[in-house]
Design an enzyme around this catalytic site. Structure first.
Site, PDB file in Angstrom:
ATOM      1  N   GLU A  27       0.852  -1.189   0.000  1.00 43.39           N
ATOM      2  CA  GLU A  27       0.000   0.000   0.000  1.00 43.39           C
ATOM      3  C   GLU A  27       0.886   1.237   0.000  1.00 43.39           C
ATOM      4  O   GLU A  27       1.997   1.224   0.550  1.00 43.39           O
ATOM      5  CB  GLU A  27      -0.894  -0.007   1.254  1.00 43.39           C
ATOM      6  CG  GLU A  27      -1.758   1.245   1.394  1.00 43.39           C
ATOM      7  CD  GLU A  27      -2.861   1.130   2.441  1.00 43.39           C
ATOM      8  OE1 GLU A  27      -2.935   0.099   3.138  1.00 43.39           O
ATOM      9  OE2 GLU A  27      -3.651   2.091   2.549  1.00 43.39           O
ATOM     10  N   ASN A  72      -6.719   1.503   2.650  1.00 44.73           N
ATOM     11  CA  ASN A  72      -7.470   2.740   2.849  1.00 44.73           C
ATOM     12  C   ASN A  72      -7.029   3.812   1.863  1.00 44.73           C
ATOM     13  O   ASN A  72      -7.830   4.662   1.451  1.00 44.73           O
ATOM     14  CB  ASN A  72      -7.270   3.247   4.281  1.00 44.73           C
ATOM     15  CG  ASN A  72      -7.818   2.275   5.315  1.00 44.73           C
ATOM     16  OD1 ASN A  72      -8.677   1.454   5.014  1.00 44.73           O
ATOM     17  ND2 ASN A  72      -7.321   2.362   6.536  1.00 44.73           N
ATOM     18  N   ASN A 172     -12.017  -0.823  -1.130  1.00 44.79           N
ATOM     19  CA  ASN A 172     -11.411  -1.381   0.091  1.00 44.79           C
ATOM     20  C   ASN A 172     -12.244  -1.034   1.321  1.00 44.79           C
ATOM     21  O   ASN A 172     -12.603   0.130   1.517  1.00 44.79           O
ATOM     22  CB  ASN A 172     -10.003  -0.791   0.277  1.00 44.79           C
ATOM     23  CG  ASN A 172      -9.343  -1.262   1.561  1.00 44.79           C
ATOM     24  OD1 ASN A 172      -8.971  -2.425   1.673  1.00 44.79           O
ATOM     25  ND2 ASN A 172      -9.214  -0.380   2.536  1.00 44.79           N
ATOM     26  N   GLU A 173     -12.557  -2.028   2.112  1.00 39.72           N
ATOM     27  CA  GLU A 173     -13.212  -1.850   3.427  1.00 39.72           C
ATOM     28  C   GLU A 173     -14.290  -0.766   3.401  1.00 39.72           C
ATOM     29  O   GLU A 173     -14.281   0.149   4.240  1.00 39.72           O
ATOM     30  CB  GLU A 173     -12.160  -1.544   4.505  1.00 39.72           C
ATOM     31  CG  GLU A 173     -11.215  -2.705   4.735  1.00 39.72           C
ATOM     32  CD  GLU A 173     -10.282  -2.539   5.938  1.00 39.72           C
ATOM     33  OE1 GLU A 173     -10.203  -1.441   6.509  1.00 39.72           O
ATOM     34  OE2 GLU A 173      -9.618  -3.539   6.282  1.00 39.72           O
ATOM     35  N   TYR A 244      -6.814  -8.912  11.587  1.00 39.95           N
ATOM     36  CA  TYR A 244      -5.531  -8.750  12.272  1.00 39.95           C
ATOM     37  C   TYR A 244      -5.725  -9.146  13.736  1.00 39.95           C
ATOM     38  O   TYR A 244      -6.787  -8.878  14.297  1.00 39.95           O
ATOM     39  CB  TYR A 244      -5.069  -7.288  12.226  1.00 39.95           C
ATOM     40  CG  TYR A 244      -4.821  -6.755  10.831  1.00 39.95           C
ATOM     41  CD1 TYR A 244      -3.609  -6.983  10.184  1.00 39.95           C
ATOM     42  CD2 TYR A 244      -5.794  -6.012  10.166  1.00 39.95           C
ATOM     43  CE1 TYR A 244      -3.373  -6.478   8.915  1.00 39.95           C
ATOM     44  CE2 TYR A 244      -5.573  -5.512   8.891  1.00 39.95           C
ATOM     45  CZ  TYR A 244      -4.366  -5.747   8.271  1.00 39.95           C
ATOM     46  OH  TYR A 244      -4.126  -5.249   7.012  1.00 39.95           O
ATOM     47  N   GLU A 292      -6.325  -9.347   3.513  1.00 36.56           N
ATOM     48  CA  GLU A 292      -5.489  -8.684   4.536  1.00 36.56           C
ATOM     49  C   GLU A 292      -5.512  -9.565   5.765  1.00 36.56           C
ATOM     50  O   GLU A 292      -6.580  -9.815   6.335  1.00 36.56           O
ATOM     51  CB  GLU A 292      -6.012  -7.288   4.889  1.00 36.56           C
ATOM     52  CG  GLU A 292      -5.682  -6.239   3.858  1.00 36.56           C
ATOM     53  CD  GLU A 292      -6.052  -4.826   4.305  1.00 36.56           C
ATOM     54  OE1 GLU A 292      -5.886  -4.494   5.496  1.00 36.56           O
ATOM     55  OE2 GLU A 292      -6.515  -4.061   3.445  1.00 36.56           O
ATOM     56  N   GLN A 352       1.525  -6.270   5.526  1.00 35.73           N
ATOM     57  CA  GLN A 352       1.834  -5.933   4.142  1.00 35.73           C
ATOM     58  C   GLN A 352       3.201  -6.544   3.827  1.00 35.73           C
ATOM     59  O   GLN A 352       3.564  -7.507   4.486  1.00 35.73           O
ATOM     60  CB  GLN A 352       1.781  -4.430   3.961  1.00 35.73           C
ATOM     61  CG  GLN A 352       0.388  -3.857   4.268  1.00 35.73           C
ATOM     62  CD  GLN A 352       0.210  -2.394   3.870  1.00 35.73           C
ATOM     63  OE1 GLN A 352       1.071  -1.751   3.306  1.00 35.73           O
ATOM     64  NE2 GLN A 352      -0.967  -1.838   4.217  1.00 35.73           N
TER      65      GLN A 352
HETATM   66  O1  AHR Z   1      -3.094  -2.759   6.155  1.00 36.84           O
HETATM   67  C1  AHR Z   1      -3.335  -1.563   6.842  1.00 36.84           C
HETATM   68  C2  AHR Z   1      -4.773  -1.094   6.701  1.00 36.84           C
HETATM   69  O2  AHR Z   1      -5.617  -1.992   7.365  1.00 36.84           O
HETATM   70  C3  AHR Z   1      -5.322  -1.050   5.298  1.00 36.84           C
HETATM   71  O3  AHR Z   1      -5.054   0.137   4.648  1.00 36.84           O
HETATM   72  C4  AHR Z   1      -6.802  -1.189   5.513  1.00 36.84           C
HETATM   73  O4  AHR Z   1      -7.441  -1.807   4.445  1.00 36.84           O
HETATM   74  C5  AHR Z   1      -6.915  -1.954   6.811  1.00 36.84           C
HETATM   75  O5  AHR Z   1      -7.779  -1.358   7.690  1.00 36.84           O
END
Ligand code: AHR
Length: 503
Positions: A27, A72, A172-173, A244, A292, A352
Site C-alpha cells: 500500500e 485505505n 477497500n473496506e 488482524y 489482509e 503488508q
Molecule cells: O493494512 C493496513 C490497513 O488496514 C489497510 O489500509 C486497511 O485496508 C486496513 O484497515
C-alpha cells in the site's frame, strides 16, 4: 513428553491449494513503497530504483500476487496521477493516513516490480471518491491492446504490451466509517455491481473481488455480506475478508488460539455466500479472498505519536510492527488455517510486504532483513503447494479467555503433485514437548526428508538490523518410522515443517 497423533490419508483431500493464497500487499502507506520496495539512490537499487536487497528477500519469500495500491489509501486515489512522466505527476494529500503522496512510484513501476518479483498484480480501484467511469478507464488503460484513447496512452507512456491485470479489487473496506467516502451496504453493492459490470465489458477475462466486512467484529458483519452479494452476486467472483490479531494483554495461550476465530470467520462467510447462492437459485459459487491478514498491534502507540507530530509528512515510519517469536507462531497457524480452507479460500494476502506490518524491514539507505514472521510464510509458500489434506488431529486441549478446547497441536498437511507430503504444525504448549505420531499408512513407502523448526526460549525475541538472525529456522529433532507411522518430536512452543517424499 506429552503425546498427540495425526491421521492422514492421501485420498482425504480438502481441495487444491490455489498458489494465490501466498499473496502479499503493498500500500502507499508509511515506508512500504518509499524506502521499502523503492529507493533510488540506495546502494542496491536497480535502474528503476527498486531495492535489490528487498527484491532478493521478496523472491525467497515466494509471494505469488501483490495487492496494490491500497488499502485505505485507494479510496482517495486518482489512478491517472500515477502515470506519465514522473516530474509531472502531482503530489496529493492522502486523507487515509494524513500524509503526502508524491506518485513517484506508480502503475508502470508497480507492474515492472511485480514482473521482477515473479508475482502477479492484484489491483484495487477507488470506489470511495471515484466510480464507474474511472473503473472502466483503468481496465482499458491496463488491459486493452491499443487503438483507443486509454490504451494508446499506455503505449505512449512506454508500455506497448498490455499489463494483463487479471485480479481486481472493487474498493477497500467500504463498510468502515474511517474509509474515505464510506458507504452503506446497499450503496456499495450497487456501485460494485455497476463498476464490475463495465470492467468485465472492457475485459471479460478479469476476476473481481468485492469487499466483505473490514473484520468479523464489525457490527454490520454478516448483514453487510448478505446485502452486498444480493446486489452483485452475478458480477463478482470473490468476496474479501480482513483480520488482524494482537496480544496487548500479554496472554500467549489466548493469542495463539486466535485462529479459532479466523476459522469461524471463514466458515461464516462461506455460509453467507452459499445462502445467497441458494436464494438466487444460482449455479455460481463465490469464493473467498482473505486479502489482509497478519498480527498488528505493536506499533499502535508509536503511530499515534507520529501522526500527532507530523501531519502531511512523506513516507513516515507508520505501522512498523517489530515482530517477535510468538507472532511467528500465530502467523504459522494463520497460514495453516488458510490451507485447511483451501476449498473456498482462493486468494490471500499477508498485509503488508515491507516495513508496514511486514515480514521484511529496511533502514532508509541501509540494511534489509527478515522479521520472525517471514519464515513460516516462506515455508508455507515453498512447501504448501498441491492438495490440502484433511489432517485428523488428536491432541490434548486447553481453555483460555475466549476459547475452550483449543488443541495444543495445530496441524495442516499438503500432498504435493510429485507425491511428496508436508506436515506443518505449531505446538502451542508453553511447557511440554510432544511425541507426535503421524499415521501415514495410506501413502505407501515414504522417505523422511527433513524437519525444520522455529523455536526460541523467549517468546518476545525479535530480529533487528543489528541481530537479524536471532529467530530463524533450524533443523528439528526429526523422528523415526514404526509400522507405517512416523513418530516425531515437536518441541514446546515451536513451528514445525516435516517433509516426506515418495520413494
Ligand atoms: O493494512 C493496513 C490497513 O488496514 C489497510 O489500509 C486497511 O485496508 C486496513 O484497515
Amino acid at each position: 513428553m506429552k503425546k498427540a497423533s495425526v491421521i492422514l490419508d492421501k485420498d482425504y483431500v480438502i481441495g487444491d491449494i490455489d498458489p494465490r493464497i501466498y499473496g502479499s500487499f503493498v500500500e502507499h502507506l508509511g515506508r512500504c513503497v518509499y524506502g521499502g520496495i523503492y529507493e533510488p539512490g540506495h546502494q542496491t537499487a536497480d535502474e528503476n530504483g527498486f531495492r535489490g536487497d528487498v527484491m532478493e528477500l521478496v523472491r525467497d519469500l515466494g509471494i505469488t500476487v501483490v495487492r496494490y495500491p491500497g488499502g485505505n489509501f485507494v479510496s482517495g486515489f486518482n489512478w491517472e496521477d500515477s502515470i506519465g512522466p514522473k516530474d509531472s505527476r502531482p503530489a496529493r494529500l492522502d486523507l487515509a493516513w494524513f500524509t503526502t503522496e508524491t506518485n513517484e512510484f506508480g502503475l508502470h513501476e508497480y507492474i515492472s516490480w511485480c514482473r521482477k518479483a515473479n508475482a502477479k498484480p492484484m489491483y484495487s480501484i477507488n470506489l470511495g471518491t471515484r466510480g464507474v467511469d474511472a473503473a472502466r478507464n483503468i481496465v482499458e488503460y491496463a488491459n486493452h491492446r491499443g487503438g483507443s484513447y486509454w490504451s494508446d496512452l499506455r503505449r505512449k507512456n512506454g508500455a506497448d504490451e498490455p499489463f494483463d491485470i487479471k485480479l481486481w479489487c472493487l474498493g477497500n473496506e467500504m463498510d468502515g466509517p474511517w474509509q474515505i467516502a464510506h458507504k452503506t451496504a446497499w450503496e456499495y453493492g450497487r456501485i460494485a455491481n455497476e463498476a464490475g459490470k463495465v470492467m468485465k465489458w472492457v475485459d471479460p477475462s478479469v476476476e473481481l473481488v468485492v469487499c466483505g466486512s473490514s473484520h468479523s467484529q464489525m457490527p454490520t458483519f454478516g448483514d453487510w455480506e448478505l446485502q452486498v452479494l444480493e446486489e452483485c452476486y452475478d458480477t463478482v467472483d470473490y468476496i474479501s475478508l480482513h483480520r488482524y490479531y494482537g496480544n496487548p494483554t500479554n496472554d500467549t495461550p489466548g493469542f495463539l488460539a486466535r485462529t479459532m476465530d479466523m476459522d469461524e470467520f471463514i466458515k461464516t462467510v462461506v455460509a453467507i455466500c452459499d445462502s445467497v447462492k441458494g436464494k438466487k437459485h444460482s449455479r455460481k459459487k463465490i469464493n473467498l479472498s482473505f486479502d489482509e491478514w497478519n498480527v498488528w498491534y505493536h506499533s499502535h502507540e508509536q503511530d499515534r505519536e507520529i501522526t500527532k507530530r507530523s501531519k502531511w509528512g512523506r513516507a513516515l515510519p507508520l505501522l512498523e510492527d517489530v515482530y517477535n517469536f510468538e507472532d511467528a507462531l500465530l502467523v504459522g497457524s494463520m497460514l495453516m488455517t488458510l490451507i485447511r480452507n483451501a476449498d473456498r479460500v482462493k486468494i490471500a494476502c499477508m498485509a503488508q510486504l515491507v516495513n508496514v506490518i511486514a515480514p521484511i524491514m529496511t533502514q532508509n539507505g541501509g540494511a534489509a532483513w527478515a522479521q520472525t514472521i517471514y519464515y513460516p510464510f516462506m515455508h508455507a509458500s515453498r512447501y504448501g503447494r498441491g492438495k490440502a489434506l484433511n489432517a485428523l488431529v488428536s491432541s490434548p486441549k486447553y481453555d483460555c479467555t475466549d476459547y475452550t478446547d483449543v488443541p495444543y497441536i495445530d496441524a495442516a498437511a499438503v500432498l504435493g503433485d510429485d507425491g511428496s507430503l508436508t506436515l506443518f504444525c505449531v505446538n502451542r504448549d508453553m511447557n511440554d514437548d510432544y511425541s507426535l505420531e503421524l499415521d501415514l499408512r495410506s501413502f505407501g513407502e515414504l522417505s523422511f526428508d527433513e524437519h525444520i523448526i522455529i523455536h526460541h526460549d523467549d517468546v518476545k525475541a525479535v530480529n533487528t538490523a543489528e541481530n537479524p538472525n536471532n529467530v530463524v529456522p533450524a533443523m528439528g529433532p526429526g523422528g523415526y518410522f514404526e509400522s507405517g507411522r512416523f513418530i516425531a518430536k515437536v518441541p514446546a512452543l515451536s513451528w514445525n515443517v516435516l517433509r516426506f517424499s515418495k520413494e
